[in-house]
Design a protein around this motif. Structure first.
Motif, PDB file in Angstrom:
ATOM      1  N   CYS B  51      -9.903   4.401  -8.236  1.00  0.00           N
ATOM      2  CA  CYS B  51      -9.112   5.608  -8.489  1.00  0.00           C
ATOM      3  C   CYS B  51      -9.600   6.749  -7.603  1.00  0.00           C
ATOM      4  N   VAL B  52      -8.664   7.402  -6.908  1.00  0.00           N
ATOM      5  CA  VAL B  52      -9.026   8.522  -6.045  1.00  0.00           C
ATOM      6  C   VAL B  52      -8.603   9.851  -6.665  1.00  0.00           C
ATOM      7  N   CYS B  54      -5.661  11.042  -7.781  1.00  0.00           N
ATOM      8  CA  CYS B  54      -4.522  11.672  -7.113  1.00  0.00           C
ATOM      9  C   CYS B  54      -3.550  12.292  -8.106  1.00  0.00           C
ATOM     10  N   TYR B  55      -3.719  12.034  -9.366  1.00  0.00           N
ATOM     11  CA  TYR B  55      -2.883  12.606 -10.443  1.00  0.00           C
ATOM     12  C   TYR B  55      -1.476  12.025 -10.497  1.00  0.00           C
ATOM     13  N   CYS B  57      -0.481   8.989 -11.580  1.00  0.00           N
ATOM     14  CA  CYS B  57      -0.217   8.309 -12.845  1.00  0.00           C
ATOM     15  C   CYS B  57       0.062   9.342 -13.924  1.00  0.00           C
ATOM     16  N   CYS B 100       0.653   4.335  -9.076  1.00  0.00           N
ATOM     17  CA  CYS B 100      -0.690   4.375  -8.490  1.00  0.00           C
ATOM     18  C   CYS B 100      -0.689   3.855  -7.054  1.00  0.00           C
ATOM     19  N   THR B 102      -3.247   3.235  -5.242  1.00  0.00           N
ATOM     20  CA  THR B 102      -4.476   2.521  -4.879  1.00  0.00           C
ATOM     21  C   THR B 102      -4.684   1.266  -5.731  1.00  0.00           C
ATOM     22  N   ILE B 105      -5.060   1.764 -11.403  1.00  0.00           N
ATOM     23  CA  ILE B 105      -4.689   1.697 -12.813  1.00  0.00           C
ATOM     24  C   ILE B 105      -3.785   0.485 -13.021  1.00  0.00           C
TER      25      ILE B 105
HETATM   26  S1  SF4 Z   1      -2.466   7.039  -9.816  1.00  0.00           S
HETATM   27 FE1  SF4 Z   1      -4.196   5.649  -9.501  1.00  0.00          FE
HETATM   28  S2  SF4 Z   1      -5.494   6.654  -7.992  1.00  0.00           S
HETATM   29 FE2  SF4 Z   1      -4.082   8.175  -8.767  1.00  0.00          FE
HETATM   30  S3  SF4 Z   1      -5.193   9.177 -10.433  1.00  0.00           S
HETATM   31 FE3  SF4 Z   1      -3.991   7.547 -11.349  1.00  0.00          FE
HETATM   32  S4  SF4 Z   1      -5.362   5.778 -11.401  1.00  0.00           S
HETATM   33 FE4  SF4 Z   1      -6.249   7.252  -9.995  1.00  0.00          FE
END
Ligand code: SF4
Ligand code: SF4
Ligand code: SF4
Ligand code: SF4
Ligand code: FES
Lengths: 876, 171
Positions: B51-52, B54-55, B57, B100, B102, B105
């Motif tokens: 997870c980076v 990125c907000y 999700c 997401c 990346t 999640i």
């Molecule tokens: S979308 Fe993925 S990378 Fe971005 S905050 Fe959520 S879990 Fe982390």
């Protein structure tokens, strides 16, 4: 006005604009990158292509760049034309060839103009399989991060930084498809306006480094319209918070004030207010030694109880000291509590006389108080004594535009449309002026000045008076004065909208009078001359309008209890005098959000709200009343100062106020009330429609989501329900529009000015007639003038971490000759006795200083010294 | 009378039919890997957090039950300082997984997470983070992203040219 046909529909548009600007004003969607509302067009990005048709029989048409085509009467264009659409999609595809796969970790994401335009053109699949070009980044100092891979070569940054803001240490380097936007080498960006690159750059190359420390996406922030609290200009800002933490400040367009740009102090000076709010306990709005005295600080109504306990009866021996950095409402509340006769304005005695003189000049004289927009449009400027870049930073940016006006007029007559930036700059070359700068020491605007002159404030005043006399013989003559800048009076007389800039920073009454004489002389000659006075703090003008006794009188006044409103008296008068006063008064009550020397002497400190925690009105240097709104939800025990005072009124059996509108009603000035709409009607959401995490943010504390806190003081709500784009300008919390997530959405909003001007000129024509004697240097003593610093002088921003990194060490500036006479060099130290205290200052050499004059950095402890003054300096 | 006997006979015959009742929880449920159950945060092939922060999700979630705070460490990697999912609100729609960028999640085939108290359904990052890569083995966001992190400088990501020499004059 011109009629243009867009996709078969006929519209009425402003014919002086280009087609892109016209389309956007009609709220039509047309992608673009390089055009900027304040900087015009250069046609660099090719993104705004539309089909233009000769007449209604022409069906083939041709592709043109909308930003480079005038919105002439009868123009026929198509935005939806398939060929134009395909062209725009392929332009985005080219721009994206080398674009990194960064959006998830890019601070621009979610407010990225490039993202918006990519979605708008429909480019969704990457076809390019070749390796991507990359760049190294630079460290640009504490304000901005640099990520060059994301650049799309739109040239907006250099156009802003060099052409618009006059910066020299940033440029475009390299050739063909490897151009680089940055500095020649790593280092702090020197321009005081570098922070605007965050908004000017349509991508994530330049992002806010202070935001990155507590990063939050734009959609997750709760916003409120605010007014910058860090100087007297009152730039309009949008401030944002999440989870009770202030996170960033962005520009809010007010065409008559700040337009599209802020200064770096205003943009990055917020973190102090954030820290206080973040942890009131740790930051201790409570002085330790109040505990020692057994009178600890108190919260909520217990604070008021304590207050009424030890102040005994609230009448008689109660006095109040107001503040130029507190809102109109808070000052008025205190005035109501203590009564007009026992209210003192809280300005230093010198500032009080200077500002009341300024008020008198603006109210009774024939010259208007100029707004920043007026300054931008001035065709001749005379600066008397002000180092504007450091005292009223945003004004310096406006002045940089004013020096182009004369040339623009000529070029406009030649038929070049003024939005055609490249052509205009080509035609203009280095032509600039007239701008005359007469100050005690060098300023950052000298590079665009027609002529500069360095002299002691009294001699500057003589210069001003002499110029006034030359313009109009009725003005008093200055005997024995040789004009150092010839043709200056002629240049001012030749202008149609000349402006004289002056202010309080030299601490000189004759200087301000001289400025008024120049403007009035020009008025008598039929020129629409205006005056622009800078004042030190966000509500200095408001405090002066409200009136009140002198601080010196307060120190003499008989009092059992004094209530000090958001004010550090040690910055307003000599330490001995303040010590004597605070020691003499039985009960010292301070309402403040900063921890100052005054709070440490208080018997009771009541935690007041910062600009982010309360709503209120400030009056800027132009006399414009503007409302700022609370963005951080209220948290016990912090309250707006006027609320504390209202509780005191109630405790004393009088009537208080439940909401800001009630205070405004009690103030009884309809114009101040009209600065923003009252708390009625449909609520405007502070949160964007995509605000996330509502049911998880506080779930670790309680799984039951709390209702949004009420806000009795404004028509805004701490919620996401509603549609904010319909809010009137003073209530616009942030710029967002469907499909336009970036700040470029500003063009979708009503672009009217906001705020109400309280001061309009009068008719009095009589000149000031006293002429000061020429300045005579003394042996062994120097006339020390205050040197303002954009980063460090203003106390609310001075402690913000990013600002601290840019602050300089306070120094005493001396002429090299004087320094060698004293036997010191750069970095050496001198000392002097003032107020029975010995001060030590580090020496800085400034060869441009006039003989007999020295300059002392105005920050921290030097504020109470009472500059300007004579100082006997010795080597330390 | 006849009809009653016929019914009895029919019921009797059912005693010999194949049983359809699933004896859960004594017998576990067979669930396909794409089942949308308990949400996890996965790791990249090097064992780092995927997870980076990125907000995306969080903003995709229709019930707003994801919240997090981004932070960065000395290596230049972004990650969530804290990451919270309120499962008492989650509707297991899988939008977060879809958003997401990346593959951090992911929804898993596990639905056994009932609790007697709602507050126990609030999962923090420590509860969500698993040791492996989940359904998407091999993906490593920072190997394709342009930002530099410790151990991967500018121009060292997949399919990148070395950084431009700004002072070079070659065409
Ligand atoms: S979308 Fe993925 S990378 Fe971005 S905050 Fe959520 S879990 Fe982390
Ligand atoms: S600049 Fe915009 S498009 Fe590029 S990585 Fe950042 S958010 Fe994404
Ligand atoms: S750095 Fe930003 S503003 Fe400058 S050219 Fe690149 S994309 Fe445009
Ligand atoms: S010029 Fe003054 S009011 Fe404007 S942003 Fe800067 S400090 Fe704030
Ligand atoms: S906006 Fe028209 S070419 Fe860039």
């Amino acid at each position: 006005m011109a009629r243009v046909v867009i996709d078969g529909k006929s519209y009425e548009v402003d014919g002086r604009r280009n087609l892109l600007h016209a389309c956007l004003s009609l709220k039509l969607d047309l992608p673009y990158f390089c055009w900027h509302p304040a900087m015009g067009s250069v046609g660099a990005c090719r993104q705004c292509a539309v089909k233009q048709f000769k007449d209604d029989r022409d069906t083939a048409g041709r592709l043109v760049m909308a930003c480079m085509t005038p919105a002439a009467d009868g123009t026929r264009i198509s935005i939806d034309d398939p060929e134009a659409k395909a062209f725009r999609a392929s332009v985005i595809e080219w721009l994206m060839l080398n674009h990194p796969h960064d959006c998830p970790v890019c601070d621009e994401g979610g407010e990225c103009h490039l993202q918006d335009m990519t979605v708008m053109t429909g480019h969704v699949v990457r076809r390019n399989r070749f390796p991507k070009r990359t760049y190294h980044n630079q460290d640009l100092g504490p304000f901005l991060t640099h990520e060059m891979n994301r650049c799309i070569q739109c040239y907006r940054c250099v156009r802003f930084y060099r052409d618009y803001a006059g910066g020299r240490d940033f440029d475009v380097f390299g050739a063909h498809d490897q151009v680089y936007f940055g500095r020649a080498e790593d280092g702090v960006l020197e321009s005081e306006f570098s922070g605007n690159l965050v908004e000017v750059c349509p991508t994530g190359v330049f992002t806010d480094k202070t935001l990155a420390r507590h990063y939050t996406r734009k959609w997750d922030l709760q916003w409120a319209p605010s007014i910058c609290a860090h100087c007297g200009l009152g730039c309009n800002t949008s401030v944002a918070e999440r989870g009770g933490m202030l996170r960033r400040v962005m520009n809010r367009v007010n065409p008559e004030v700040n337009g599209h740009f802020l200064c770096d102090r205003g943009r990055f000076g917020y973190e102090r207010a954030q820290r206080v709010t973040e942890d009131p306990e740790k930051e201790k709005r409570t002085p330790e030694d109040s505990e020692k005295k057994g009178l600890s600080e108190s919260s909520g109504s217990s604070g008021v109880k304590r207050f009424s306990e030890f102040s005994g009866s609230l009448c008689g021996l109660l006095i109040g000291i107001g503040s130029p950095r507190a809102s109109m409402e808070s000052n008025f509340a205190l005035q109501t509590l203590v009564g007009k006769d026992h209210f003192y304005s809280g300005l230093s005695d010198l500032d009080a006389s200077l500002v009341s003189l300024i008020l008198d000049i603006l109210r009774n004289g024939p010259a208007r108080a100029a707004s920043l927009q007026d300054v931008e449009n001035a065709d001749a400027v005379f600066i008397l004594g002000e180092d504007v870049t450091n005292t009223a930073p945003r004004l310096a940016l406006s002045l940089r535009q004013s020096v182009r006006q004369k040339a623009l007029e000529r070029i406009g007559k030649g038929g070049i449309p003024l939005w055609h930036d490249a052509a205009v700059r080509e035609a203009m070359q280095d032509e600039h002026g007239p701008l005359f700068i007469a100050t005690p020491y060098a300023t950052r605007l000298d590079d665009v000045a027609t002529a500069v002159w360095r002299a002691a404030p009294d001699d500057l005043a003589r210069l001003g008076l002499a110029v006034a006399h030359e313009i109009d013989a009725e003005a008093p003559a200055v005997s024995g004065f040789r004009m150092p800048m010839n043709s200056m009076a002629d240049a001012l007389r030749d202008a149609r909208r000349p402006i004289v800039v002056c202010g309080t920073s030299c601490g000189s009454v004759p200087l301000i009078q001289a400025a008024a004489n120049v403007a009035w002389a020009l008025r008598r000659q039929g020129r629409a001359a205006d005056l622009c006075f800078t004042v030190p703090e966000c509500n200095t003008m408001g405090a002066a309008l409200l009136g009140g006794g002198r601080l010196g009188a307060a120190f003499e006044a008989e009092a059992d209890t004094v209530i000090i409103l958001e004010n550090d008296l040690y910055g307003r008068a000599g330490a001995a005098q303040v010590d004597g006063f605070l020691g003499r008064v039985k009960h010292v009550v301070v309402l403040d959000h900063l921890r100052t020397r005054t709070t440490s002497k208080a018997h009771l400190v009541l935690p007041a709200a910062t600009f982010a925690e309360s709503s209120g009105t400030t009056v800027n240097n132009e006399g414009r009343a503007q409302r700022f709104f609370q963005v951080l939800p209220s948290r016990e025990p912090v309250m707006a100062s006027w609320r504390w005072i209202s509780e005191m009124l109630v405790a004393a059996g009088r009537t208080g106020w439940a909401s800001l509108d009630e205070v405004l009603a009690a103030m009884g000035d309809a114009r101040i009330r009209a600065a923003a709409p009252p708390a009625a009607g449909q609520r405007i959401p502070r949160r964007p429609p995509r605000y996330s995490g509502r049911t998880a943010m506080a779930a670790h504390v309680s799984v039951h989501e709390a209702p949004p806190p009420p806000d009795p003081d404004s028509p805004l709500a701490f919620s996401m329900e509603g549609f904010s784009p319909e809010a009137p300008p003073p209530l616009t919390p942030f710029f967002w529009w469907p499909g336009w997530n970036s700040i470029q959405a500003a063009h979708k909003f009503a672009d009217g000015p906001s705020g109400v001007r309280l001061i309009e000129p009068g008719q009095r024509g009589a000149f000031f007639r006293e002429v000061p004697a020429p300045f005579t240097p003394r042996r062994g003593e120097w006339w020390v003038v205050p040197v303002h610093h954009i980063f460090g002088t203003e106390e609310q921003s001075a402690m913000a971490p990013a600002i601290v990194k840019r602050s300089v060490e306070p120094t005493l500036a001396l002429r090299p000759e004087d320094a060698s006479d004293l036997g010191v060099s750069t970095g050496g130290a001198v000392q002097c006795m003032l107020d029975e205290r010995t001060y030590r200052f580090r020496v800085q050499l400034r060869p441009e200083l006039p003989v007999g004059v020295a300059g002392l950095s105005l920050m921290g402890a030097t504020k109470g010294v009472g500059l300007p003054c004579w100082m006997a300096l010795r080597r330390a | 009378m006849i009809s009653i006997l016929r019914s009895l006979w029919g019921v009797f015959l059912h005693a010999f039919r194949r049983r359809v009742t699933h004896r859960y929880p004594d017998e576990p449920m067979p669930l396909p890997p794409r089942w949308r159950g308990r949400i996890v945060l996965t790791r990249d092939p090097d064992g780092g957090e995927r997870c980076v922060a990125c907000y995306l999700c969080a903003v995709a979630c229709p019930v707003h039950c994801i919240a997090l705070q981004a932070t960065e460490d000395a290596s230049g990697r972004r990650f969530p300082e804290w990451f919270r999912i309120n499962f008492s609100r989650c509707i297991f729609c899988g939008y977060c997984e879809e958003a997401c960028p990346t593959y951090a999640i992911q929804l898993t085939p596990d639905f056994e997470m009932s609790e007697c108290e709602r507050k126990n359904l609030v999962y923090e990052k420590e509860d969500l983070l698993i040791a492996g890569m989940g359904k998407v083995p091999g993906y490593h966001y920072y190997r394709v992203a342009g930002v530099a992190i410790e151990g991967k400088g500018k121009g060292e990501a997949e399919n990148e040219r070395p950084p431009v020499d700004v002072r070079g004059l070659l065409p």
